[in-house]
Design an enzyme around this catalytic site. Structure first.
Site, mmCIF file in Angstrom:
data_model
loop_
_atom_site.group_PDB
_atom_site.id
_atom_site.type_symbol
_atom_site.label_atom_id
_atom_site.label_comp_id
_atom_site.label_asym_id
_atom_site.label_seq_id
_atom_site.Cartn_x
_atom_site.Cartn_y
_atom_site.Cartn_z
ATOM 1 N N LYS A 22 -33.236 -19.444 -58.740
ATOM 2 C CA LYS A 22 -32.889 -18.236 -57.979
ATOM 3 C C LYS A 22 -31.553 -18.454 -57.272
ATOM 4 C CE LYS A 22 -34.906 -15.033 -54.557
ATOM 5 N NZ LYS A 22 -36.049 -14.808 -53.631
ATOM 6 N N SER A 73 -42.032 -12.793 -51.973
ATOM 7 C CA SER A 73 -40.985 -12.713 -52.997
ATOM 8 C C SER A 73 -41.155 -13.626 -54.203
ATOM 9 C CB SER A 73 -39.615 -12.982 -52.369
ATOM 10 O OG SER A 73 -39.185 -11.868 -51.644
ATOM 11 N N SER A 110 -38.407 -10.432 -54.097
ATOM 12 C CA SER A 110 -37.015 -10.528 -54.434
ATOM 13 C C SER A 110 -36.699 -11.501 -55.571
ATOM 14 C CB SER A 110 -36.210 -10.944 -53.199
ATOM 15 O OG SER A 110 -36.559 -12.244 -52.783
#
Lengths: 488, 95
Positions: free
Chosen positions: A77, A176, A152
């Site tokens: 990420k 997330s 997210s």
């Protein structure tokens, strides 16, 4: 047939038998990315040159020096700092930011011999639950390209679900990792606060943030968490608790397990198809010798307002570092220091980030600090106590990971209160600091449903045991989306 | 419900050092009003004898000898800086 849908154990077998090389495994990941990412849009950057060079050198390592994740590709990420590789947080603010050091999790990934193939899309600064808040691109759900992957960590979940990489790291401040894992039909773990070092994670809300693991199977997830866990002298909030061998506990035996099912997690606002899948999952767990009872988490309805007060307050402080001077977006032609600050932040941050900074600044202001921020911290105490009380009597708490299956792109992104209310199933876990996993537990209209299993602090081993027993008793983990194969 | 006005937006944006146009102030006034209303739900919770929870775990100070470690390279660090000179970061004149 791609190698990217195989488990770590299967891939190690192929590597040990010299049927494939690390380089070939890495190349297969890039082949999949080239084939699929035009549609899925999970990656913000691919690091093909560096990855292939590393793979070639890893191929020279003797077999007896190799661990269970050796030579396997992973996506990261884009809020996790990677030395020499642009780390943007999906924000214009950090569009050209090239870190000069690696996050601790990257050191550990490297020690395990894994190969970083690229950086994954996310909501800007991890603020969002659809990945539509990225400043650069919208990621699509591999199960239905018209839907969001959740967020997210939407890029991380979508890349694993699509079969671009078998492993990804995400981060979970309010759900997330778990919610996108649920939306994309993969396994996502939010470890106990402090289990994984946050050194080199771009901070959003420091009392809630935790790096998590996204994989296709529970066993692979356990292996990856083992690789990245542990105390770190560079993060004084990392925990010194022993890290058990999570895979060793995957026996399938959950006889006598006591499960609490909060009625709030199957009540109003939870879609019928999601409820049905969770109730079916509970039947499976019963058939394996577990028992469950309906319980209550009386303060759970306050979890989202508490979360938004605390998370935005912490964010407003953490994001004060982006001043346009030392790194990050720098406005052209600013005449004085004040103008650099005002313009770099006005032009560098997106709307959602600005909104949260403003609300967080309000929450911390002299007039509202006591009524909003301190009040939220007090209700946080009550939420944590609710969980502690349940764990005196039960081993795990179970519910859905998300109130619905994946939304259509553009469907709810403008409806902030719906989005925030849907966070109720995940945010309380971060507020209490306990660990939780999402595992696939069904499909509804072709979209995955996620089962959330919550444990006590530092009891990831039990969560994995339960998740694995459930996974092995069902076949949901064997379903994969067919994006890019002509019938999506 | 408390209304968050355009003036409020500009007042807090100034603390947060974010330039805000009039148009943005209108948009943010509406959406932050909703958030303020959302937060108002907490008022009904009885918290008179409850301690605020600042952190999920009990933490202790971590101390070590004051010896530099994890040293970063100055040139590498300056690569991210838009304006620098003689190894130092440049800012506009503040005096």
């Amino acid at each position: 047939m791609t190698l990217m849908k195989k488990s770590a154990a299967e891939l190690q077998q192929l590597l040990h038998n010299r049927e494939v090389s690390v380089k070939e495994v890495t190349e297969d990941s890039f082949k999949q990315i080239a084939k699929l990412d035009g549609k899925v849009q999970a990656f913000l950057a691919v690091t093909e040159k560096e990855a292939l060079a590393k793979a070639e050198s890893l191929d020279n390592e003797p077999m007896d020096k190799r661990g269970p994740l050796f030579g396997l590709p992973i996506g990261i990420k884009d809020n996790i700092i990677t030395k020499g590789i642009t780390t943007t947080c999906a924000s214009k603010m950090l569009e050209n930011f090239v870190p000069v050091y690696d996050a601790t999790v990257m050191d550990k990934i490297n020690q395990a011999g894994m190969v970083n193939v690229g950086k994954l899309n996310m909501d800007e600064f991890a603020m969002g639950s659809t990945t539509e808040r990225s400043a650069f691109k919208t990621t699509h759900n591999p199960w239905n390209l018209n839907c969001v992957p959740g967020g997210s960590s939407g890029g991380s979940a979508a890349a694993v679900a699509a079969g671009e990489v078998p492993f990804a790291l995400g981060t979970d401040t309010g759900g997330s990792v778990r919610q996108p894992a649920a939306f994309c039909g993969v396994v996502g773990m939010k470890p106990t606060y402090g289990r994984v070092s946050r050194y080199g994670l771009v901070a959003f809300a420091s009392s809630l943030d935790q790096i998590g693991t996204i994989t296709r199977t529970v066993e692979d997830n356990a292996l990856l968490l083992n690789a990245i866990s542990g105390v770190d002298h560079r993060d004084s909030s990392s925990a010194s608790q022993q890290v058990p061998d999570f895979r060793a506990g995957l026996t399938g035996d959950i006889k006598g397990l006591r499960i609490a099912v909060p009625k709030e997690y199957l009540g109003e606002g939870i879609a019928e198809d999601v409820k049905e899948s969770v109730l079916e999952a509970l039947k499976v767990l019963e058939s394996l010798g577990a028992t469950w009872e309906e319980v209550t988490l009386p303060h759970s309805k306050y979890a989202s307002p508490v979360y938004y007060a605390i998370a935005t307050a912490e964010a407003s402080s953490n994001l004060a570092r982006f001043d346009g001077i030392r790194y990050g977006y720098h406005p052209e032609g600013a005449k004085n220091l004040e103008e650099i600050y005002l313009r770099s932040r006005a032009e560098g941050f997106g709307t959602e980030v600005k909104k949260r900074i403003l609300y967080g600044t309000y929450a911390l202001s002299a007039d509202h600090h006591e009524d909003l921020y301190v009040k939220a911290m007090k209700v946080r105490t009550l939420i944590a106590q609710d969980f502690a009380a349940l764990f005196e009597k039960y081993d795990v708490v179970i519910g859905p990971s998300s109130a619905t299956t994946a939304y259509e792109i553009g469907g709810v992104v403008q409806n902030q209160l719906t989005l925030y209310a849907n966070d109720v199933l995940t945010v309380s876990v971060n507020l209490a600091g306990v660990p939780a996993i999402s595992v696939p537990c069904g499909l509804s209209n072709g979209l995955p449903v996620g089962l959330q299993i919550i444990g006590k602090h530092f009891d990831e081993a039990l969560i994995y045991k339960v998740a694995h027993a459930y996974e092995q008793a069902t076949d949901f983990h064997t379903h994969t989306p067919s994006v890019g194969e002509g019938n999506e | 419900m408390t209304k968050f006005t355009e003036e409020d937006v500009k007042y807090f944006a100034n603390f947060a050092r974010i330039a805000i146009s009039d148009e943005e102030a209108t948009t943010f006034a509406d959406i932050i009003s909703d958030l303020v209303g959302f937060g108002d739900a907490l008022k009904e919770v009885e918290t008179d004898h409850i301690e605020p929870m600042t952190h999920p775990l009990q933490l202790f100070n971590v101390l070590r000898e004051d010896v530099p470690q994890d040293i970063l390279d100055r040139e590498e660090m300056l690569a991210s800086v838009e304006e620098h000179e003689a190894g130092m970061i440049k800012v506009p004149n503040i005096l």
